[in-house]
Design a protein around this motif. Sequence first.
Motif, mmCIF file in Angstrom:
data_model
loop_
_atom_site.group_PDB
_atom_site.id
_atom_site.type_symbol
_atom_site.label_atom_id
_atom_site.label_comp_id
_atom_site.label_asym_id
_atom_site.label_seq_id
_atom_site.Cartn_x
_atom_site.Cartn_y
_atom_site.Cartn_z
ATOM 1 N N SER A 186 -39.145 53.117 37.264
ATOM 2 C CA SER A 186 -40.475 52.449 36.427
ATOM 3 C C SER A 186 -41.236 53.665 35.770
ATOM 4 C CB SER A 186 -41.357 51.583 37.537
ATOM 5 O OG SER A 186 -41.479 52.345 38.664
ATOM 6 N N GLY A 187 -41.252 54.935 36.133
ATOM 7 C CA GLY A 187 -41.721 56.204 36.676
ATOM 8 C C GLY A 187 -41.113 56.649 35.122
ATOM 9 N N LEU A 188 -40.045 56.199 35.237
ATOM 10 C CA LEU A 188 -38.870 56.995 33.582
ATOM 11 C C LEU A 188 -40.148 56.135 33.025
ATOM 12 C CD1 LEU A 188 -37.316 58.560 31.973
ATOM 13 C CD2 LEU A 188 -35.685 57.205 33.691
ATOM 14 N N THR A 189 -39.056 54.431 32.377
ATOM 15 C CA THR A 189 -39.081 53.799 31.459
ATOM 16 C C THR A 189 -41.113 54.002 31.388
ATOM 17 O OG1 THR A 189 -39.510 51.772 33.120
ATOM 18 C CG2 THR A 189 -37.295 52.533 32.520
ATOM 19 N N ALA A 190 -41.689 53.821 32.252
ATOM 20 C CA ALA A 190 -43.583 53.827 31.816
ATOM 21 C C ALA A 190 -43.203 54.856 30.817
ATOM 22 C CB ALA A 190 -44.384 54.464 32.917
ATOM 23 N N ALA A 191 -42.571 55.985 30.913
ATOM 24 C CA ALA A 191 -43.271 57.262 30.630
ATOM 25 C C ALA A 191 -42.164 57.367 28.466
ATOM 26 C CB ALA A 191 -43.120 58.511 31.035
ATOM 27 N N LEU A 192 -41.646 56.686 28.996
ATOM 28 C CA LEU A 192 -40.866 56.371 27.716
ATOM 29 C C LEU A 192 -41.027 56.097 26.073
ATOM 30 C CD1 LEU A 192 -37.747 54.069 28.544
ATOM 31 C CD2 LEU A 192 -37.819 56.502 28.481
ATOM 32 N N GLY A 193 -42.163 55.539 26.428
ATOM 33 C CA GLY A 193 -43.354 55.594 25.720
ATOM 34 C C GLY A 193 -44.389 56.110 24.634
ATOM 35 N N ALA A 194 -44.277 57.901 25.427
ATOM 36 C CA ALA A 194 -44.682 59.291 24.670
ATOM 37 C C ALA A 194 -43.771 59.598 23.841
ATOM 38 C CB ALA A 194 -44.848 59.852 26.345
ATOM 39 N N LEU A 280 -53.327 68.640 32.342
ATOM 40 C CA LEU A 280 -52.692 69.615 33.566
ATOM 41 C C LEU A 280 -53.132 70.458 33.630
ATOM 42 C CD1 LEU A 280 -49.522 67.975 32.008
ATOM 43 C CD2 LEU A 280 -50.863 67.065 34.138
ATOM 44 N N LEU A 281 -53.708 71.657 32.710
ATOM 45 C CA LEU A 281 -54.035 73.074 32.951
ATOM 46 C C LEU A 281 -54.772 73.210 33.959
ATOM 47 C CD1 LEU A 281 -53.863 75.583 31.861
ATOM 48 C CD2 LEU A 281 -56.418 75.412 30.814
ATOM 49 N N ASN A 282 -56.124 71.748 34.331
ATOM 50 C CA ASN A 282 -56.790 71.836 35.462
ATOM 51 C C ASN A 282 -55.922 71.363 36.816
ATOM 52 O OD1 ASN A 282 -59.391 73.016 34.908
ATOM 53 N ND2 ASN A 282 -59.445 71.902 32.880
ATOM 54 N N ASN A 283 -55.191 70.502 36.189
ATOM 55 C CA ASN A 283 -54.872 69.620 37.300
ATOM 56 C C ASN A 283 -53.175 69.620 36.959
ATOM 57 O OD1 ASN A 283 -54.409 67.642 39.213
ATOM 58 N ND2 ASN A 283 -55.242 66.410 38.519
ATOM 59 N N PRO A 284 -52.583 70.549 37.552
ATOM 60 C CA PRO A 284 -51.211 70.422 37.333
ATOM 61 C C PRO A 284 -50.698 70.283 38.723
ATOM 62 C CG PRO A 284 -52.114 72.553 37.777
ATOM 63 C CD PRO A 284 -52.826 71.492 38.036
ATOM 64 N N TRP A 285 -51.238 69.551 39.795
ATOM 65 C CA TRP A 285 -50.833 68.548 40.275
ATOM 66 C C TRP A 285 -50.111 67.548 39.644
ATOM 67 C CZ3 TRP A 285 -54.484 72.137 41.279
ATOM 68 C CH2 TRP A 285 -54.649 73.431 41.685
ATOM 69 N N LEU A 286 -50.811 66.920 38.980
ATOM 70 C CA LEU A 286 -50.622 65.179 38.592
ATOM 71 C C LEU A 286 -49.115 65.550 38.234
ATOM 72 C CD1 LEU A 286 -53.142 64.665 35.849
ATOM 73 C CD2 LEU A 286 -52.543 63.484 37.810
ATOM 74 N N VAL A 287 -48.676 66.642 37.869
ATOM 75 C CA VAL A 287 -46.574 66.542 37.644
ATOM 76 C C VAL A 287 -45.903 66.088 38.931
ATOM 77 C CG1 VAL A 287 -44.664 67.564 37.177
ATOM 78 C CG2 VAL A 287 -47.037 67.671 35.942
ATOM 79 N N GLN A 288 -46.468 66.559 40.027
ATOM 80 C CA GLN A 288 -46.034 66.624 41.219
ATOM 81 C C GLN A 288 -46.091 64.933 42.218
ATOM 82 O OE1 GLN A 288 -46.798 69.821 43.352
ATOM 83 N NE2 GLN A 288 -47.102 68.720 44.665
ATOM 84 N N ASN A 289 -47.552 64.274 41.333
ATOM 85 C CA ASN A 289 -48.131 63.048 42.187
ATOM 86 C C ASN A 289 -47.982 61.666 41.605
ATOM 87 O OD1 ASN A 289 -48.742 64.844 44.289
ATOM 88 N ND2 ASN A 289 -50.720 65.274 43.410
ATOM 89 N N ASP A 290 -47.471 61.949 40.372
ATOM 90 C CA ASP A 290 -46.878 60.900 39.691
ATOM 91 C C ASP A 290 -45.911 60.913 38.362
ATOM 92 O OD1 ASP A 290 -47.910 58.614 36.732
ATOM 93 O OD2 ASP A 290 -49.558 58.874 37.423
ATOM 94 N N ALA A 291 -45.417 60.005 39.127
ATOM 95 C CA ALA A 291 -44.223 59.889 38.310
ATOM 96 C C ALA A 291 -43.514 59.563 36.771
ATOM 97 C CB ALA A 291 -42.997 58.477 38.973
#
Length: 368
Positions: A186-194, A280-291
């Motif tokens: 679901s994380g992958l399919t949610a990202a496809l729109g980008a 993401l510069l100020n919050n790079p942790w989003l990449v490991q916390n949000d699929a």
Amino acid sequence: MTRRAAYAAVGSLVVGLLSVLPASPAAAATGQISGLAGKCVDVAGASSANGTAVQLYDCNGTGAQQWNVGSDGTIRALGKCLDVTGNSTADGAVLQLWDCTGGANQRWVVTAARDIVSIAADKCVDVTGNNSANGTRLQIWTCTGAANQKWSAPATGGDPSPGGFVVSEAQFNEMFPGRNPFYTYSGLTAALGAYPAFAKTGGDTVQRQEAAAFLANVNHETGGLVHVVEQNTANYPHYCDWGQPYGCPAGQAAYYGRGPIQLSWNFNYKAAGDALGIDLLNNPWLVQNDAAVAWKTALWYWNTQSGPGSMTPHNAMVNQRGFGETIRSINGSLECDGRNPAQVQSRVDAYQRFVSILGTTPGANLYC
């Protein structure tokens, strides 16, 4: 696996379930569904009564074996729907005929790999006990790829996967059986729109090849979608380029590799975040916390960055330059031109396996 240093400026299936089904599904095809020993999916006694068993039987061309496979996800015969008894998602739940209700237990995906997958259970239509005798009951079971789960069904021309993505959830799970739960479908399919051109450009073969190529490289970068962050913590402080005017506001050691492509370095977090509208510069942790964010960063690289190559991986696939060019764009400076043939072979092996799962061919120019 965090080579992006050199490239400056670089769960559950979501389907539009309907509360009320139309009288007859649009974009449908009708015909027999055949499988084990060349026998057909059959309604016992040609009865349209609710609860009638669905079984394996010699193909005979009768109405009891004429299935309407709709792009809305239903499979119908005798005016009723193929249904998992009791809304069960357990291995061994048997199939029956029932009034069409719009329930998830009546929704199916017919994959290019010839699986018929229950959307609700994410399991495959299966011939009980691998028994080809007439009258053997059909059930759902964890997808194994065995012959008693392979079917030839009428093509619908439709795709009930989210957004028409060429990879179903069952196929994704088959590709990554040991994946980290963080890496959700679901994380992958949610990202496809980008990046709507991803796996949507060209014909069906090209679309499937691009999806397989992306996932094969992701597989290599993360050890089979196991690693969310870079494993060598000693490298973490190295990924801050203080020469950038914005510096490293999240900290010297905050820009280590994360996500499906193992995004690293402050300038890459800045560029990806700017492109995606995420800080993401100020919050790079989003990449490991949000699929979904993690998948978006991988798609950002795939669709917009050429790395040490001469083209983006997306362009390499849609312009039929071959899988090898995607390797060059991702890690060519360390792997291509004989630098690390074992790593290249690992990527190629995954790509060949994934195109097989998606029911297509790998094309030419597999190596770099």
